[in-house]
Design an enzyme around this catalytic site. Structure first.
Site, PDB file in Angstrom:
ATOM      1  CG  HIS A 280      -7.662   3.300  -0.309  1.00  0.00           C
ATOM      2  ND1 HIS A 280      -6.950   2.694  -1.297  1.00  0.00           N
ATOM      3  CD2 HIS A 280      -6.792   4.129   0.334  1.00  0.00           C
ATOM      4  CE1 HIS A 280      -5.696   3.146  -1.258  1.00  0.00           C
ATOM      5  NE2 HIS A 280      -5.571   4.018  -0.283  1.00  0.00           N
TER       6      HIS A 280
ATOM      7  CG  ASP B 293      -1.565   5.747   2.719  1.00  0.00           C
ATOM      8  OD1 ASP B 293      -1.863   5.473   1.548  1.00  0.00           O
ATOM      9  OD2 ASP B 293      -2.379   6.285   3.515  1.00  0.00           O
ATOM     10  CG  ASP B 294      -0.039   8.950   0.447  1.00  0.00           C
ATOM     11  OD1 ASP B 294       0.017   8.818  -0.789  1.00  0.00           O
ATOM     12  OD2 ASP B 294      -1.049   8.662   1.124  1.00  0.00           O
TER      13      ASP B 294
ATOM     14  CG  HIS C  61      -1.917   1.079   1.283  1.00  0.00           C
ATOM     15  ND1 HIS C  61      -3.057   1.029   2.055  1.00  0.00           N
ATOM     16  CD2 HIS C  61      -1.950   2.289   0.677  1.00  0.00           C
ATOM     17  CE1 HIS C  61      -3.741   2.143   1.933  1.00  0.00           C
ATOM     18  NE2 HIS C  61      -3.075   2.937   1.097  1.00  0.00           N
TER      19      HIS C  61
ATOM     20  CG  HIS D 161      -1.381   6.107  -2.570  1.00  0.00           C
ATOM     21  ND1 HIS D 161      -2.533   5.883  -3.295  1.00  0.00           N
ATOM     22  CD2 HIS D 161      -1.655   5.694  -1.305  1.00  0.00           C
ATOM     23  CE1 HIS D 161      -3.461   5.381  -2.489  1.00  0.00           C
ATOM     24  NE2 HIS D 161      -2.954   5.250  -1.280  1.00  0.00           N
TER      25      HIS D 161
ATOM     26  CD  GLU E 276      -7.512   6.696   4.578  1.00  0.00           C
ATOM     27  OE1 GLU E 276      -8.067   6.669   3.457  1.00  0.00           O
ATOM     28  OE2 GLU E 276      -6.413   7.269   4.785  1.00  0.00           O
TER      29      GLU E 276
HETATM   30  N1  ADE Z   1      -4.557   8.665  -1.953  1.00  0.00           N
HETATM   31  C1  ADE Z   1      -3.334   8.768  -1.437  1.00  0.00           C
HETATM   32  N2  ADE Z   1      -3.338   8.444  -0.143  1.00  0.00           N
HETATM   33  C2  ADE Z   1      -4.613   8.104   0.178  1.00  0.00           C
HETATM   34  C3  ADE Z   1      -5.256   7.669   1.353  1.00  0.00           C
HETATM   35  N3  ADE Z   1      -4.604   7.513   2.511  1.00  0.00           N
HETATM   36  N4  ADE Z   1      -6.582   7.435   1.302  1.00  0.00           N
HETATM   37  C4  ADE Z   1      -7.247   7.595   0.162  1.00  0.00           C
HETATM   38  N5  ADE Z   1      -6.687   8.008  -0.973  1.00  0.00           N
HETATM   39  C5  ADE Z   1      -5.372   8.262  -0.968  1.00  0.00           C
HETATM   40 ZN    ZN Z   2      -3.768   4.752   0.537  1.00  0.00          ZN
END
Ligand code: ADE
Ligand code: ZN
Length: 348
Positions: free
Chosen positions: A207, A288-289, A27, A29, A210
């Site tokens: 997703h 994630d990011d 996971h 991005h 969350e």
């Molecule tokens: N796009 C990038 N990070 C995300 C996240 N945590 N939740 C949903 N979309 C995303």
């Molecule tokens: Zn994500």
């Protein structure tokens, strides 16, 4: 696993072991790995004007109150990505960090609509990232795959057009996912495009849970046919759903630092990862990011274990093993990585 004496591994040894153990990232991005320094370098290269005067000023803006407050700045950051080589540079920068974190397999999300809406061709996006994946395999020994995500705040017709445009590049990606703002954009909205992706033989992930409710997790499974749930942490609001996820061994790709930065949990010490593992769920740790949330995969592992003393060496092993079992890699690759994991713990 039976030959590993987990109780003999001292807690003080855990940070080094967490860093050194082989692991998969499921996971991530790729646009969320775009560091401020690369944003500024690409902005200069492409003549794109930025709303922030410096790397420091941009980083200072990374204070989020929820998912949407993050997405606004995340989509703005991606505006510097214009050419195939930009996508290659983005992917390669991530793979160099992944290698340093002992990631041996990565299934990477990309958001083509973020780029095609600005006039970038989907071919430039996919071919640039795919080139980085091939080089990661050849030079770093990382098995790297791409998963195309649909932006759920846009229409299903837009997602359908995106899938049609991507299918000529079908051999460059292994699946589709669903991301962006969850609230008010339930999985049902994307039933047709997921059915079409499934017919094309693609893996399906989404997703859910969350910020959205447990019903979104159920719909991702029942309506979309998702094989994995990204995040999914809100499943614990619904004990029947937790029981089902455990019984069906549906993987959850959990992202602890992300959850704290986006205020899903107040602190890492409040995270429900121990409860997810305790319920027998196939939970994994992911970043994630990472450029926005304060750390790549090893940072997620080390900080999460530091904040949650109830997590043990057995949990560390379980999380890494889950990451391989939950991946879409061939069985022989999974067996090889799990053997390397066993070796790391047997000699810890
Ligand atoms: N796009 C990038 N990070 C995300 C996240 N945590 N939740 C949903 N979309 C995303
Ligand atoms: Zn994500």
């Amino acid at each position: 696993m039976t030959s590993i004496d987990f109780d003999a591994i001292p807690r003080a040894r855990l940070p080094a072991l967490l860093r050194a153990m082989p692991k998969a990232e499921l996971h991530l991005h790729i646009e969320g790995s775009l560091e401020p320094e690369l944003i500024f370098r690409l902005a200069r290269r492409n003549g794109v004007a930025l709303a922030y005067p410096s790397v420091e000023a941009l980083r200072a803006a990374y204070a989020f109150t929820d998912l949407q407050s993050f997405l606004d700045i995340y989509y703005a950051g991606a505006s510097v990505l214009l050419k195939e080589e930009d996508f290659f540079d983005l992917g390669w920068a991530y793979f160099e960090r992944a290698a340093a974190d002992n990631i041996v397999h990565a299934e990477i999300f990309f958001d083509p609509q973020t780029h095609t809406a600005r006039g970038v061709t989907i071919g430039a996006v996919i071919q640039g990232l795919s080139h980085a994946c091939r080089r990661a395999h050849a030079e770093l020994g990382i098995s790297a795959k791409l998963i195309l995500c649909f932006l759920r705040h846009l229409s299903e017709d837009d997602a359908l057009a995106t899938l049609d445009a991507a299918l000529p590049y079908r051999h460059h990606f292994i699946g589709v996912g669903l991301d962006s703002g969850e609230r008010g954009n339930p999985p049902e909205k994307f039933a047709r495009v997921f059915a079409r992706a499934r017919a094309a033989g693609l893996h399906l992930v989404a997703h859910a849970g969350e910020e959205g409710p447990p019903e979104y997790i159920r719909a991702a499974l029942d309506v979309l046919g998702a094989e994995r749930i990204d995040h999914g942490v809100r499943c614990t609001d619904d004990p029947d759903l937790v029981e089902r996820l455990a019984r069906e061994r549906t993987p959850l790709t959990v992202c602890p630092l992300s959850n704290v930065k986006l205020c899903v949990f107040p602190t890492l010490a409040d995270h429900n990862l121990p409860a997810l593992l305790g319920a027998g769920l196939c939970a994994t740790i992911n970043s994630d990011d990472p450029a926005y949330f304060g750390g790549y995969l090893n940072q997620n592992f080390v900080e999460t274990f530091a904040a949650l003393p109830q997590l043990s060496a057995r949990d560390a092993y379980r999380l890494a093993r889950n990451s391989f079992e939950a991946s879409f890699a061939p069985a022989e690759d999974k067996a090889r990585w799990i053997a390397a994991l066993d070796h790391a713990f047997a000699h810890a």
